[in-house]
Design a protein around this motif. Structure first.
Motif, short mmCIF file in Angstrom:
data_model
loop_
_atom_site.label_atom_id
_atom_site.label_comp_id
_atom_site.label_asym_id
_atom_site.label_seq_id
_atom_site.Cartn_x
_atom_site.Cartn_y
_atom_site.Cartn_z
N GLU A 1 0.85 -1.19 0.00
CA GLU A 1 0.00 0.00 0.00
C GLU A 1 0.88 1.24 0.00
OE1 GLU A 1 -3.17 1.62 3.08
OE2 GLU A 1 -3.90 -0.14 2.00
N GLN A 2 1.17 1.71 -1.17
CA GLN A 2 2.02 2.89 -1.36
C GLN A 2 1.17 4.02 -1.92
OE1 GLN A 2 5.45 2.88 -0.52
NE2 GLN A 2 4.77 0.96 0.42
N TRP A 3 1.48 5.25 -1.50
CA TRP A 3 0.71 6.42 -1.93
C TRP A 3 1.65 7.43 -2.58
CZ3 TRP A 3 -4.12 5.16 -1.96
CH2 TRP A 3 -4.57 4.21 -1.05
N ASP A 4 1.25 7.94 -3.74
CA ASP A 4 2.06 8.92 -4.47
C ASP A 4 1.90 10.32 -3.91
OD1 ASP A 4 3.10 7.10 -6.50
OD2 ASP A 4 1.02 7.01 -7.21
N LEU A 5 0.72 10.65 -3.42
CA LEU A 5 0.43 11.97 -2.87
C LEU A 5 -0.26 11.81 -1.53
CD1 LEU A 5 -1.06 13.56 -6.11
CD2 LEU A 5 1.24 13.92 -5.21
N CYS A 6 0.19 12.57 -0.55
CA CYS A 6 -0.41 12.57 0.79
C CYS A 6 -0.57 14.03 1.21
CB CYS A 6 0.49 11.85 1.79
SG CYS A 6 0.98 10.18 1.31
N PHE A 7 -1.80 14.43 1.52
CA PHE A 7 -2.00 15.81 1.94
C PHE A 7 -3.28 15.93 2.76
CE2 PHE A 7 -3.94 15.47 -2.24
CZ PHE A 7 -5.12 16.19 -2.14
N ILE A 8 -3.37 17.02 3.51
CA ILE A 8 -4.57 17.34 4.27
C ILE A 8 -5.10 18.68 3.77
CG2 ILE A 8 -5.55 17.88 6.54
CD1 ILE A 8 -3.39 16.03 7.74
N ALA A 9 -6.36 18.67 3.35
CA ALA A 9 -7.05 19.90 2.94
C ALA A 9 -7.99 20.30 4.08
CB ALA A 9 -7.85 19.67 1.66
N GLU A 10 -8.02 21.59 4.35
CA GLU A 10 -8.92 22.13 5.37
C GLU A 10 -10.05 22.89 4.68
OE1 GLU A 10 -7.89 24.20 9.37
OE2 GLU A 10 -8.10 25.78 7.84
N TYR A 11 -11.25 22.67 5.17
CA TYR A 11 -12.43 23.39 4.70
C TYR A 11 -13.06 24.07 5.91
CZ TYR A 11 -11.68 20.36 0.74
OH TYR A 11 -11.10 19.71 -0.33
N PRO A 12 -13.60 25.28 5.74
CA PRO A 12 -14.14 26.00 6.90
C PRO A 12 -15.35 25.32 7.53
CG PRO A 12 -14.45 27.27 4.89
CD PRO A 12 -13.65 26.09 4.53
N SER A 13 -16.01 24.42 6.78
CA SER A 13 -17.19 23.74 7.30
C SER A 13 -17.51 22.53 6.42
CB SER A 13 -18.41 24.68 7.30
OG SER A 13 -18.74 25.04 5.96
N VAL A 14 -18.38 21.69 6.92
CA VAL A 14 -18.87 20.57 6.11
C VAL A 14 -19.55 21.13 4.86
CG1 VAL A 14 -20.55 18.68 6.04
CG2 VAL A 14 -19.12 19.02 8.07
N GLN A 15 -20.35 22.20 5.05
CA GLN A 15 -21.08 22.77 3.92
C GLN A 15 -20.15 23.30 2.84
OE1 GLN A 15 -24.47 22.46 3.47
NE2 GLN A 15 -23.88 23.10 1.41
#
Length: 138
Positions: free
Chosen positions: A83-97
């Motif tokens: 299980e190898q991943w080429d891209l790993c990142f965390i995106a933040e959104y101000p809300s679920v909506q």
């Protein structure tokens, strides 16, 4: 089994877990060697995913989202070694909506063709950001 899109049921559950405040989305992405566009255009998976990033960024910006962390996977210490991943990142959104609004945005939906062409497998994990605490368990 590969995962490149969410189900209607999963998206419904995602939307029902509304709460105030931002959400973080952990993205793990495996790219295809060659993109698989419906129109047959020639590109690598990395080129297709980069086009997705370029075309979706204005939508992310408009909705108040941002990338808060990126990293390059080097080695699977605990977990399946294949299980190898080429891209790993965390995106933040101000809300679920805000995330929901992005999914339904016509400009974003157009950019998605590049993601689907370039991505062979992925994980998208919603998380609630927490303070760092005294240690990893607190």
């Amino acid at each position: 089994m590969t995962h490149t899109a969410f189900s209607k049921e999963s998206f419904k559950e995602f939307r029902e877990k509304e709460r105030p405040g931002p959400i973080h989305m952990l993205n793990l992405v495996r790219l295809r060697d060659r993109a698989e566009y419906e129109d047959g255009r020639d590109a690598t998976g990395a080129e297709a995913y980069a086009a997705y990033g370029r075309e979706s960024q204005p939508v992310l910006d408009r909705l108040g989202g941002r990338i808060v962390w990126r990293g390059r996977m080097e080695h699977m210490l605990i977990g399946p070694s294949d299980e190898q991943w080429d891209l790993c990142f965390i995106a933040e959104y101000p809300s679920v909506q805000a995330f929901v609004d992005m999914i339904f945005d016509p400009e974003y939906r157009e950019a998605m063709k590049h993601r689907q062409a370039g991505c062979s497998d992925s994980r998208l994990i919603r998380m609630e950001p927490l303070d760092t605490g005294a240690n990893f368990a607190e």
